[in-house]
Design a protein around this motif. Structure first.
Motif, PDB file in Angstrom:
ATOM      1  N   ALA A   2       0.745  -1.197   0.039  1.00 24.43           N
ATOM      2  CA  ALA A   2       0.078  -0.059  -0.054  1.00 24.43           C
ATOM      3  C   ALA A   2       0.915   1.430  -0.097  1.00 24.43           C
ATOM      4  CB  ALA A   2      -0.812   0.021   1.213  1.00 24.43           C
ATOM      5  N   LEU A   3       0.724   2.102  -1.038  1.00 30.07           N
ATOM      6  CA  LEU A   3       1.315   3.471  -1.027  1.00 30.07           C
ATOM      7  C   LEU A   3       0.676   4.371  -0.191  1.00 30.07           C
ATOM      8  CD1 LEU A   3       2.389   3.337  -4.899  1.00 30.07           C
ATOM      9  CD2 LEU A   3       3.739   2.280  -3.026  1.00 30.07           C
ATOM     10  N   SER A   4       1.273   5.170   0.369  1.00 26.62           N
ATOM     11  CA  SER A   4       0.453   6.221   1.134  1.00 26.62           C
ATOM     12  C   SER A   4       1.408   7.659   1.040  1.00 26.62           C
ATOM     13  CB  SER A   4       0.491   5.714   2.775  1.00 26.62           C
ATOM     14  OG  SER A   4       1.737   5.561   3.168  1.00 26.62           O
ATOM     15  N   ASN A   5       0.846   8.607   1.954  1.00 28.96           N
ATOM     16  CA  ASN A   5       1.328   9.945   1.914  1.00 28.96           C
ATOM     17  C   ASN A   5       0.825  10.729   0.794  1.00 28.96           C
ATOM     18  OD1 ASN A   5       2.245   9.466   4.840  1.00 28.96           O
ATOM     19  ND2 ASN A   5       4.056   8.908   3.959  1.00 28.96           N
ATOM     20  N   ILE A  84      -3.113   2.053  -3.593  1.00 30.43           N
ATOM     21  CA  ILE A  84      -3.017   3.206  -2.876  1.00 30.43           C
ATOM     22  C   ILE A  84      -3.576   3.312  -1.920  1.00 30.43           C
ATOM     23  CG2 ILE A  84      -3.264   5.847  -2.776  1.00 30.43           C
ATOM     24  CD1 ILE A  84      -2.447   5.486  -5.757  1.00 30.43           C
ATOM     25  N   ALA A  85      -3.459   3.515  -0.348  1.00 29.54           N
ATOM     26  CA  ALA A  85      -4.127   3.856   0.781  1.00 29.54           C
ATOM     27  C   ALA A  85      -5.050   4.763   0.832  1.00 29.54           C
ATOM     28  CB  ALA A  85      -3.274   3.685   2.002  1.00 29.54           C
ATOM     29  N   GLY A  87      -7.123   7.906   1.703  1.00 30.31           N
ATOM     30  CA  GLY A  87      -6.786   9.080   2.398  1.00 30.31           C
ATOM     31  C   GLY A  87      -5.287   9.714   1.648  1.00 30.31           C
ATOM     32  N   THR A  88      -4.751   9.055   0.714  1.00 31.89           N
ATOM     33  CA  THR A  88      -3.504   9.527   0.290  1.00 31.89           C
ATOM     34  C   THR A  88      -3.708  10.510  -0.770  1.00 31.89           C
ATOM     35  OG1 THR A  88      -2.717   7.190   0.274  1.00 31.89           O
ATOM     36  CG2 THR A  88      -1.497   8.729  -1.176  1.00 31.89           C
ATOM     37  N   LEU A  89      -2.646  11.562  -0.820  1.00 25.46           N
ATOM     38  CA  LEU A  89      -2.742  12.710  -1.505  1.00 25.46           C
ATOM     39  C   LEU A  89      -2.065  11.981  -2.940  1.00 25.46           C
ATOM     40  CD1 LEU A  89      -3.361  15.796  -2.290  1.00 25.46           C
ATOM     41  CD2 LEU A  89      -1.027  16.254  -1.324  1.00 25.46           C
ATOM     42  N   VAL A  90      -2.985  12.288  -3.976  1.00 26.88           N
ATOM     43  CA  VAL A  90      -2.435  11.788  -5.333  1.00 26.88           C
ATOM     44  C   VAL A  90      -2.421  12.735  -6.136  1.00 26.88           C
ATOM     45  CG1 VAL A  90      -3.032   9.776  -7.242  1.00 26.88           C
ATOM     46  CG2 VAL A  90      -3.961   9.718  -4.725  1.00 26.88           C
ATOM     47  N   TYR A  91      -1.280  12.727  -6.883  1.00 21.40           N
ATOM     48  CA  TYR A  91      -0.771  13.925  -8.061  1.00 21.40           C
ATOM     49  C   TYR A  91      -1.235  13.063  -9.513  1.00 21.40           C
ATOM     50  CZ  TYR A  91       1.128  16.645  -4.273  1.00 21.40           C
ATOM     51  OH  TYR A  91       1.303  17.375  -3.033  1.00 21.40           O
ATOM     52  N   THR A  92      -1.474  13.723 -10.326  1.00 20.17           N
ATOM     53  CA  THR A  92      -1.697  13.031 -11.734  1.00 20.17           C
ATOM     54  C   THR A  92      -1.451  14.206 -12.549  1.00 20.17           C
ATOM     55  OG1 THR A  92      -4.077  13.364 -11.773  1.00 20.17           O
ATOM     56  CG2 THR A  92      -3.095  11.391 -10.795  1.00 20.17           C
TER      57      THR A  92
END
Length: 103
Positions: A2-5, A84-85, A87-92
């Motif tokens: 799980a990726l996070s942050n 992705i966990a 609540g994670t901030l995702v940039y695209t």
């Protein structure tokens, strides 16, 4: 895993097949590409010998890469949700498939 942050997601289109090998293209019965002839427009697919590679990178952390048959919301959404966990901030980038994904 799980990726996070903070995680960045993007896709790249990798040219597959026999580019630069005219003998292999002759066996397939296909004409070689020339500089003056433009290829087909649009995003690539596995069938068009230009498969998308979808990647996610956690800032200062892990990298997850997967080759896909095509990039559509219905194909990447399950992959994103399992990797992705919440609540994670995702940039695209501004590709429209990301706009409809749930947080």
């Amino acid at each position: 895993m799980a990726l996070s942050n903070e995680v960045e997601c993007d896709e790249a289109y990798v040219i597959a097949g026999h580019k630069g090998y005219p003998e292999a293209m002759k066996k397939k019965g296909r004409k070689g590409r020339r500089r003056r002839l433009k290829g087909q427009g649009g995003r690539g697919t596995l069938e068009k010998e230009r498969p998308p590679v979808f990647g996610m990178i956690e800032r200062c952390g892990q990298v997850v890469i997967k080759m896909m048959a095509h990039v559509k919301q219905k194909t990447i959404e399950p992959f994103i949700k399992e990797t992705i966990a919440p609540g994670t901030l995702v940039y695209t980038d501004e590709y429209s498939i990301y706009a409809r994904l749930c947080a």
